[in-house]
Write a protein that holds these residues in place. Structure first.
Motif, PDB file in Angstrom:
ATOM      1  N   UNK A  43      37.945  44.679  48.175  1.00 50.28           N
ATOM      2  CA  UNK A  43      38.460  44.211  46.888  1.00 50.28           C
ATOM      3  C   UNK A  43      39.923  44.617  46.810  1.00 50.28           C
ATOM      4  N   UNK A  44      40.782  43.656  46.481  1.00 50.70           N
ATOM      5  CA  UNK A  44      42.205  43.932  46.577  1.00 50.70           C
ATOM      6  C   UNK A  44      43.015  43.257  45.475  1.00 50.70           C
ATOM      7  N   UNK A  45      44.207  43.804  45.262  1.00 53.21           N
ATOM      8  CA  UNK A  45      45.240  43.119  44.500  1.00 53.21           C
ATOM      9  C   UNK A  45      45.642  41.856  45.273  1.00 53.21           C
ATOM     10  N   UNK A  46      46.549  41.072  44.713  1.00 47.84           N
ATOM     11  CA  UNK A  46      46.963  39.829  45.370  1.00 47.84           C
ATOM     12  C   UNK A  46      47.758  40.127  46.643  1.00 47.84           C
ATOM     13  N   UNK A  47      47.353  39.486  47.739  1.00 47.36           N
ATOM     14  CA  UNK A  47      48.027  39.635  49.030  1.00 47.36           C
ATOM     15  C   UNK A  47      48.338  38.230  49.546  1.00 47.36           C
ATOM     16  N   UNK A  48      49.589  37.886  49.594  1.00 48.28           N
ATOM     17  CA  UNK A  48      50.007  36.515  49.843  1.00 48.28           C
ATOM     18  C   UNK A  48      49.498  35.974  51.173  1.00 48.28           C
ATOM     19  N   UNK A  67      45.670  38.565  39.248  1.00 51.08           N
ATOM     20  CA  UNK A  67      46.314  39.441  38.275  1.00 51.08           C
ATOM     21  C   UNK A  67      45.571  40.767  38.272  1.00 51.08           C
ATOM     22  N   UNK A  68      46.288  41.870  38.352  1.00 52.65           N
ATOM     23  CA  UNK A  68      45.633  43.170  38.450  1.00 52.65           C
ATOM     24  C   UNK A  68      44.778  43.519  37.240  1.00 52.65           C
ATOM     25  N   UNK A  69      45.018  42.865  36.123  1.00 52.56           N
ATOM     26  CA  UNK A  69      44.176  43.108  34.947  1.00 52.56           C
ATOM     27  C   UNK A  69      42.718  42.766  35.239  1.00 52.56           C
ATOM     28  N   UNK A 102      41.696  48.213  47.512  1.00 53.70           N
ATOM     29  CA  UNK A 102      43.157  48.292  47.565  1.00 53.70           C
ATOM     30  C   UNK A 102      43.662  48.005  46.161  1.00 53.70           C
ATOM     31  N   UNK A 103      44.487  48.901  45.647  1.00 49.01           N
ATOM     32  CA  UNK A 103      44.870  48.796  44.236  1.00 49.01           C
ATOM     33  C   UNK A 103      46.365  49.058  44.079  1.00 49.01           C
ATOM     34  N   UNK A 104      47.167  48.150  44.617  1.00 50.99           N
ATOM     35  CA  UNK A 104      48.616  48.221  44.464  1.00 50.99           C
ATOM     36  C   UNK A 104      49.060  47.166  43.453  1.00 50.99           C
ATOM     37  N   UNK A 105      50.296  47.239  43.047  1.00 60.17           N
ATOM     38  CA  UNK A 105      50.830  46.277  42.083  1.00 60.17           C
ATOM     39  C   UNK A 105      51.284  45.014  42.808  1.00 60.17           C
ATOM     40  N   UNK A 106      50.322  44.388  43.476  1.00 58.77           N
ATOM     41  CA  UNK A 106      50.624  43.216  44.266  1.00 58.77           C
ATOM     42  C   UNK A 106      50.962  41.995  43.445  1.00 58.77           C
ATOM     43  N   UNK A 107      50.439  41.929  42.214  1.00 59.74           N
ATOM     44  CA  UNK A 107      50.749  40.786  41.362  1.00 59.74           C
ATOM     45  C   UNK A 107      52.186  40.830  40.862  1.00 59.74           C
TER      46      UNK A 107
END
Length: 371
Positions: free
Chosen positions: A299-304, A318-320, A271-276
């Motif tokens: 593997x994912x971006x940040x998901x609260x 952090x997506x970086x 999952x590769x969204x701009x979650x951060x």
């Protein structure tokens, strides 16, 4: 048996999200569900109710509002025209509604005009509109799939409950699972399922991950073009760029009931969204439960909502860091896909089926009403 009007911002179609699954689960329990699509064009004053061939108690409702753009009108005039639209709809339905259940943050702020015994507002996404607040205020109870969304309604003196996303039964009842074959000879197969035109897609990191890992095959399941979930094609050029890479495969949109036959083929999910950058908007994507049902690592971006579930997925604050984390997971799949961790993911998914979520919702409703 109850008569339930479900108001959805997404029309009935090939691609299912929570509203569609809840409608089907409600019908399984003997209820009659009227699924109210977003406004159509060109229907005039008529309201159409279509009964699905394979589901007699699920009825799809289409209409054209008397005036498009009600939310831009003065409040008094808007309310008057809204009442006319609701009156037209109720006349054609010709039933006494037990529940009106709205997932739509823009339409029908005065839910009481439907004259139902109970009113639900269910927010599954972040919306930047004052109309949503008015709808929630007019409900009897508020549900949401994210605590950060519920916090938006903290000033409304109504019962508010977190109810996680659900998992459809066919992701569990898969004894007749047929493993389809996938093209590509890469050793590691990475799955991505969802609307490919999502505005928060982190294209920069996604391209970097794919282009730097040619030993992995990346399989995209979901509509690339206009569909019942989105009319936009905002990522068209990006996916044209991906298509020329030797390790990218587009499988198109696949009916929900067929998804388990594909998901079981993947070694991991991405999952590769701009979650951060959009923590509230990315607080709880619904596809996670479908991924967890396979047991495989995500593997994912940040998901609260999943920040405390370290065993279920690997998450980048952090997506970086996503490309680095991807390399870490790919080289340690034996650990991340161990039988113990797979069992934990499956158990979590199976505890959040739509059937169980509806049990939880029904028990809450019964605290306030006897249907």
């Amino acid at each position: 048996m109850s008569n339930i009007l479900l108001i959805s911002p997404e029309p009935w179609g090939a691609n299912f999200v929570s509203k569609h699954h809840y409608a089907l689960e409600l019908v399984k329990r003997g209820n009659i569900v009227f699924y109210l699509n977003p406004p159509s064009k060109g229907l005039g004053k008529k309201v159409f109710v279509q009964q699905l061939n394979d589901c007699s108690n699920l009825k799809i409702v289409d209409y054209t509002p008397i005036f498009r753009g009600l939310n831009k009108l003065p409040a008094g005039l808007s309310s008057f025209l809204m009442k006319l639209d609701i009156t037209r709809i109720l006349k054609v339905l010709n039933v006494d509604l037990d529940i009106v259940w709205s997932f739509d943050p823009f339409r029908f702020q005065k839910l009481n005009l439907f004259l139902s015994k109970f009113k639900i507002y269910h927010s599954v996404d972040v919306h930047h509109t004052t109309k949503e607040y008015l709808i929630a205020k007019n409900a009897d109870v508020i549900f949401s799939t994210a605590h950060k969304i519920l916090n938006k309604f903290s000033e409304i003196k109504l019962p508010k409950y977190f109810v996680n996303h659900g998992l459809a039964s066919h992701f569990i009842d898969n004894k007749s699972l047929i493993k389809y074959s996938l093209v590509g000879d890469q050793l590691v197969k990475v799955g991505y399922v969802g609307n490919l035109n999502y505005k928060y897609l982190d294209k920069e990191r996604l391209y970097k991950i794919i282009s730097e890992n040619l030993n992995c095959g990346f399989y995209f399941i979901g509509p690339r073009y206009s569909n019942n979930l989105s009319n936009a094609e905002i990522n068209k050029e990006f996916f044209n760029q991906l298509e020329v890479l030797p390790n990218v495969y587009f499988l198109g949109q696949i009916p929900s009931k067929e998804l388990p036959h594909y998901l079981c083929l993947f070694d991991m999910f991405l999952m590769c969204y701009k979650g951060d950058e959009n923590i509230a908007s990315m607080a709880n994507p619904h596809k996670l439960l479908e991924y967890f049902s396979t047991g495989k690592i995500v593997l994912s971006h940040y998901i609260d909502e999943y920040a405390r579930y370290k065993d279920l997925l690997v998450m980048a604050d952090n997506n970086e860091n996503l490309p680095i984390l991807f390399s870490k997971v790919v080289t340690s799949l034996d650990y991340y896909n161990s039988l113990d961790l797979q069992h934990k993911r499956k158990a979590f998914a199976y505890d959040n089926t739509y059937a169980k979520q509806l049990d939880r919702i029904e028990s809450i409703i019964l605290k306030y009403i006897k249907l």
